[in-house]
Design an enzyme around this catalytic site. Structure first.
Site, short mmCIF file in Angstrom:
data_model
loop_
_atom_site.label_atom_id
_atom_site.label_comp_id
_atom_site.label_asym_id
_atom_site.label_seq_id
_atom_site.Cartn_x
_atom_site.Cartn_y
_atom_site.Cartn_z
N ASP A 157 -28.48 -24.13 -10.63
CA ASP A 157 -29.10 -22.83 -10.83
C ASP A 157 -29.57 -22.22 -9.51
O ASP A 157 -30.25 -22.87 -8.72
CB ASP A 157 -30.29 -22.98 -11.78
CG ASP A 157 -30.96 -21.66 -12.09
OD1 ASP A 157 -30.32 -20.80 -12.71
OD2 ASP A 157 -32.13 -21.49 -11.70
N GLU A 178 -24.56 -21.52 -8.80
CA GLU A 178 -24.87 -20.11 -9.04
C GLU A 178 -25.45 -19.59 -7.74
O GLU A 178 -26.49 -20.07 -7.28
CB GLU A 178 -25.88 -19.92 -10.16
CG GLU A 178 -26.21 -18.44 -10.39
CD GLU A 178 -27.49 -18.20 -11.17
OE1 GLU A 178 -27.65 -17.09 -11.69
OE2 GLU A 178 -28.33 -19.11 -11.22
#
Length: 581
Positions: free
Chosen positions: A245, A282
Site C-alpha cells: 500500500d 501502489e
C-alpha cells in the site's frame, strides 16, 4: 517455546504473562533491546508482556489476537496445519487479478465464506485473488487499512486458521493468492508499538501523523519487523505475492531503501522455496525505478498499479473532470492511448492537480508490460467516492463492456474489482466500526467535511459507522443470473478466455503496441501482434479504419467485417476484437 520481544523502552524488566503465570524475561546479550524467555506453551495459549510493571500489552509480533487489537495475544503453531495443495506455478505474466474485500465479498464476511465462492473465480478465468488487508483492526467491519498487529489475521474474518484454509482452497483450484499489506502507517486504535520502542519517528510526517521509522535511530529493528511480517505471509500462509500500500508514503532517506531490502528478501525466499513470489507496489510517483530491477539501479519491485490508465479510462467513459481527473479529461482518448503504449500519462509533464511537473518517462524497450496493472475500478477508486458508486451506476452495459475490453486485451496485467464482472448494482462505500467513540465521531465528521467541500449535502454522505453502510456494500450474488448482469458476466469470461488463448494478448513488448483514435468521434483502436481491438464510446455508430480482412474473435454487438476501404462500422457503445490470422 522461545518468547522474545524487542523492548528498548523497558528500563528494568520485562515480564511475560502466560495464561495464569508470570515469567521474567532476560536481556539478550547479543541483541540490544531484546528480551527473551524459554517457556512451554501450547497452541492457543494467551499471553502478553508488561514493561517495568506497566499494563499487560499484546505482543508486537503476535500471530493471533483472539479478542481484537486490545486483547491478549495467542500462540499459533503454524506447523500443525496439514497443507493439502502445493502453490500453483503462476507468475505475473499472463495473470488476471481479482481484488476482493473479504468482509463484503459475501454477507457472512469471513474467509471461509469467501473460500466457498472461489468456484466463481475459476469459472470467470482469473488467475489470482488479491485480498485487501487482513490484519486486526477495531470492531468487526472495515476496509482493513487501519490494521495493527502486522503478523496476525483479523479474528472476525476467521483468524489464522481461516486464512490457511482459504489459501489452501485457492491453491487447490489453481488460483494464486496476493495479500494487500500496509507498511506506511498503522491504525490509531489498538496500536501499542510506541510503548515498546521507536517504531515511529517525528523526523517525517505523513497524512496519518508520525512516520513509520525507516531511517531514524532504532530503524534497523523496525525494518526487520516489517520484513519479517512480509515474509511470514509468504512462508507461514503460502501467499504468492504482496500488494504494498502507498509506497510513496514510506519516508526513507537511507542509501539502501526498505523497499530494496524487501525485494531482495522476497527473491531469496522464492529461491529457497522454488516458486515465484512477487511484490506489487501502489505508487503515486509515476517513477519507472519502482519496477526496475535492483541490479539496474531500481527498487526491484515486480509490478505496480497504474492509476494513470485508470484515470484516462474513467474520464473517457464518464466525462468527469474534477480533481486529479482534470488533466486526463482535456483529451481523454489521447490520454488513454498514451497510457496503453507508454504506461504513465505524467512522465515529466505538468500536472494541474499537483501544480508542478510529475513523473518520469518509461523505457518501453526494457520494461515488460506485465509489470504494470491496468484496471477500470479498484476499492480506492470506487470506495473513495462520496457514495461509493461503481461505474455501473453511470455507464451503460455497452460502455462497461468497452471498459472490460480495454482492460482485458490491453498490454498491462488486468485487475478486476469484485463484482465489476457482472456490473454489480451494489455500491462499495467507506465503512468503519471504531470502538472508540471519539475516533468514530472524528471519522464521521471528517468524511462529511471532505465531501461538503465538493458540493455534497451532509445527509447524502453515508455514515461510515452505520452498519447499514457495510451491508449495502456487500455483493448481491443473485444479480449474476439476471440481465443485463448475466450478459456482461459472459463477456468478461469470453475476454479472459481469449487472453489466455491468444499469445499476442500477453506479449510483454510495450513498444509493439500501436494505437489510433479519434477524439471527436470517440473511438480508439490498437494492434497487438495479429490482433486488433476497437472500442466505440460514442452514442452513434463509428466508421473505424481497421484495414485487412481477418475474422472476429469477440464482439459486444454483431458487426460486419471491414469493407473494401478497410472501414468497420462499429455500433454505438460497443467493442470488437479481430484477428488477421
Amino acid at each position: 517455546m522461545l518468547f522474545e520481544v524487542w523492548a528498548p523502552q523497558a528500563e528494568e524488566r520485562v515480564e511475560l504473562l502466560l495464561e495464569d503465570t508470570t515469567h521474567g524475561l532476560e536481556r539478550d546479550p547479543e541483541r540490544d533491546g531484546w528480551w527473551v524467555a524459554d517457556v512451554e506453551a501450547a497452541d492457543g495459549a494467551r499471553y502478553g508482556y508488561t514493561l517495568d510493571g506497566g499494563p499487560v500489552l499484546p505482543d508486537p509480533r503476535s500471530r493471533r489476537q483472539p479478542d481484537g487489537p486490545d486483547g491478549l495475544s495467542a500462540v499459533v503453531d503454524h506447523a500443525a496445519y496439514d497443507w493439502r495443495h502445493d502453490p500453483p506455478e503462476r507468475g505475473l505474466r499472463g495473470a488476471v487479478l481479482y481484488e476482493m474485500h473479504v468482509g463484503t465479498y459475501t454477507p457472512e464476511g469471513t474467509l471461509d465464506a469467501a473460500a466457498a465462492r472461489l468456484d466463481h473465480l475459476v469459472e470467470l478465468g482469473v488467475t489470482h485473488v488479491e485480498l485487501m488487508p487482513l490484519c486486526p483492526f477495531p470492531g468487526r467491519h472495515g476496509w482493513g487499512y487501519e490494521g495493527v498487529s502486522l503478523w496476525a489475521v483479523h479474528e472476525p474474518y476467521g483468524g489464522p486458521g481461516a486464512l490457511r484454509r482459504f489459501v489452501d482452497a485457492a491453491h487447490g483450484l489453481g488460483l494464486g493468492v496476493v495479500l494487500d499489506v500496509v507498511h506506511n502507517h498503522l491504525g490509531p486504535s489498538g496500536n501499542y508499538l510506541p510503548a515498546f520502542g521507536p517504531y515511529f519517528t517525528d523526523t517525517h510526517h505523513t497524512p496519518w501523523g508520525a512516520a513509520v521509522n525507516l531511517d531514524a535511530p532504532g530503524s534497523d529493528e523496525v525494518r526487520a519487523y516489517l520484513l519479517g511480517s512480509a515474509l511470514a505471509w509468504m512462508r507461514d500462509y503460502r501467499v504468492d505475492g504482496l500488494r504494498l500500500d502507498a509506497v510513496h508514503a514510506l519516508a526513507d532517506t537511507r542509501a539502501l531503501t526498505f523497499l530494496e531490502e524487501l525485494s531482495a528478501a522476497v527473491d531469496r525466499l522464492a529461491a529457497e522455496q522454488g516458486r515465484e513470489l512477487f511484490l506489487i507496489a501502489e505508487s503515486d510517483l509515476a517513477d519507472p525505478r519502482t519496477t526496475t530491477p535492483r541490479n539496474e539501479g531500481g527498487l526491484g519491485l515486480h509490478a505496480q498499479w497504474n492509476d494513470d490508465f485508470h484515470h484516462a479510462l474513467h474520464t473517457a467513459l464518464t466525462g468527469e473532470a474534477q480533481g486529479y481527473y482534470a488533466d486526463f479529461a482535456r483529451a481523454p482518448l489521447a490520454a488513454l492511448a498514451k497510457t496503453l503504449g507508454h504506461v504513465f500519462f505524467h512522465d515529466g509533464t505538468y500536472s494541474t492537480f499537483r501544480g508542478r511537473t510529475h513523473g518520469r518517462p518509461l523505457d518501453r524497450s526494457r520494461t515488460p508490460a506485465h509489470r504494470f496493472l491496468g484496471y477500470a475500478q479498484t476499492h480506492d477508486q470506487v470506495g473513495n467516492r462520496a457514495t461509493g458508486d461503481r461505474l455501473s451506476a453511470s455507464c451503460s452495459p455497452g460502455l462497461l463492456a468497452c471498459a472490460a475490453a480495454l482492460v482485458l486485451t490491453g498490454p498491462a496485467t488486468p485487475m478486476l474489482f469484485m463484482g465489476e464482472e457482472w456490473g454489480a448494482g451494489t455500491p462499495w462505500q467507506f465503512f468503519t466500526d471504531h470502538t472508540d467513540p471519539q475516533l468514530a465521531e472524528a471519522v464521521r465528521n471528517g468524511r462529511r467535511r471532505e465531501f461538503a467541500e465538493h458540493g455534497w449535502a451532509e445527509e447524502d454522505v453515508p455514515d461510515p459507522q452505520d452498519p447499514a453502510t457495510r451491508d449495502r456494500s456487500c455483493l448481491d450474488w443473485a444479480e449474476r443470473d439476471r440481465e443485463p448482469h448475466a450478459r456482461l458476466l459472459a463477456w468478461y469470461r469470453e475476454l479472459i478466455a481469449l487472453r489466455a488463448a491468444q499469445p499476442d494478448l500477453t506479449d510483454p513488448d510495450l513498444a509493439a503496441v500501436r494505437v489510433a483514435f479519434d477524439e471527436d468521434a470517440r473511438w480508439l483502436a490498437y494492434r497487438r501482434g495479429d490482433l486488433r481491438v476497437a472500442v466505440n464510446l460514442a452514442k452513434e455508430p463509428a466508421a473505424i479504419p481497421l484495414g485487412g480482412r481477418g475474422r472476429v474473435l469477440a464482439a459486444w454487438e454483431p458487426v460486419e467485417m471491414p469493407n473494401g476501404d478497410g472501414l468497420m462500422t462499429l455500433p454505438p457503445e460497443s467493442c470488437v476484437v479481430l484477428t488477421d490470422a
